[in-house]
Design an enzyme around this catalytic site. Structure first.
Site, PDB file in Angstrom:
ATOM      1  N   HIS A   1       0.829  -1.207   0.000  1.00 52.75           N
ATOM      2  CA  HIS A   1       0.000   0.000   0.000  1.00 52.75           C
ATOM      3  C   HIS A   1       0.858   1.249   0.000  1.00 52.75           C
ATOM      4  CE1 HIS A   1       0.574  -0.693   4.419  1.00 52.75           C
ATOM      5  NE2 HIS A   1       0.618   0.621   4.481  1.00 52.75           N
TER       6      HIS A   1
ATOM      7  N   GLU B   1      -7.137   4.724  10.177  1.00 51.90           N
ATOM      8  CA  GLU B   1      -6.836   4.450   8.780  1.00 51.90           C
ATOM      9  C   GLU B   1      -8.048   3.905   8.043  1.00 51.90           C
ATOM     10  OE1 GLU B   1      -3.816   1.067   9.221  1.00 51.90           O
ATOM     11  OE2 GLU B   1      -5.150   0.318   7.672  1.00 51.90           O
TER      12      GLU B   1
ATOM     13  N   GLN C   1      -4.006   3.596   1.503  1.00 53.71           N
ATOM     14  CA  GLN C   1      -4.256   3.729   2.934  1.00 53.71           C
ATOM     15  C   GLN C   1      -4.294   5.212   3.294  1.00 53.71           C
ATOM     16  OE1 GLN C   1      -0.882   2.979   5.645  1.00 53.71           O
ATOM     17  NE2 GLN C   1      -2.126   1.455   6.663  1.00 53.71           N
TER      18      GLN C   1
ATOM     19  N   HIS D   1       4.137   7.142   3.582  1.00 56.14           N
ATOM     20  CA  HIS D   1       5.047   5.996   3.486  1.00 56.14           C
ATOM     21  C   HIS D   1       4.632   5.080   2.346  1.00 56.14           C
ATOM     22  CE1 HIS D   1       1.826   4.393   6.157  1.00 56.14           C
ATOM     23  NE2 HIS D   1       2.114   3.224   5.616  1.00 56.14           N
TER      24      HIS D   1
ATOM     25  N   GLU E   1       7.611   0.756   4.907  1.00 59.53           N
ATOM     26  CA  GLU E   1       6.975  -0.211   5.795  1.00 59.53           C
ATOM     27  C   GLU E   1       7.043  -1.576   5.122  1.00 59.53           C
ATOM     28  OE1 GLU E   1       2.834   0.658   6.429  1.00 59.53           O
ATOM     29  OE2 GLU E   1       2.507  -1.064   7.720  1.00 59.53           O
TER      30      GLU E   1
HETATM   31 CO    CO Z   1       1.011   1.591   6.268  1.00 62.75          CO
END
Ligand code: CO
Length: 135
Positions: free
Chosen positions: A9, A45, A56, A80, A130
């Site tokens: 994501h 989220e 996300q 991210h 991530e």
């Molecule tokens: Co994330």
């Protein structure tokens, strides 16, 4: 060594989660498939499916949270990028061997019953990365 199997994501920080969800619904025709409040990270989220990956949206629960501080400094935008891996423990071992700076030394629980770990942007060309292992 673990392998990357997908962009899991892209995490996008937003000022107003409700307005952002509505904007994505109206403009891209996507519907939220998951909404989760992660109190210990100070974040709420919303996930949209995009093929085998996700978008996300991240709203801060308070200004003095990681996403809240990001919004104060940078404004809304990409927060991210998450890479899906087959074996997060072995990916973390590999990164440690390469002296990459980790934010999470040990994987923790993410949403969707995943295991996640963050890698420091200083070691990844300015990108907060991530890692995600699906359950
Ligand atoms: Co994330």
């Amino acid at each position: 060594m673990s392998s990357l199997t997908a962009i899991d994501h892209v995490g996008i920080a937003v000022d107003d989660l409700e307005a952002a969800v509505e904007h994505y619904r109206r403009t891209l025709g996507v519907k939220p498939i998951l909404r989760e409040r992660v109190a210990d990270q100070g974040v709420e989220e919303v996930l949209f499916a995009a093929g085998n990956s996700y978008i996300q949206l991240l709203g801060a629960l308070a200004p003095d949270t990681p996403v809240g501080r990001f919004l104060t400094t940078n404004g809304p935008g990409i927060h991210h990028v998450a890479y899906r891996v087959t074996d997060i423990a072995s990916t973390l071992d590999q990164l440690r061997r390469e002296q990459v700076r980790l934010i999470d030394d040990v994987p923790r629980r993410g949403s969707r019953n995943t295991l996640i770990a963050f890698v420091h942007p200083k070691s990844m060309g300015g990108v907060l990365v991530e890692l995600v292992q699906e359950g």
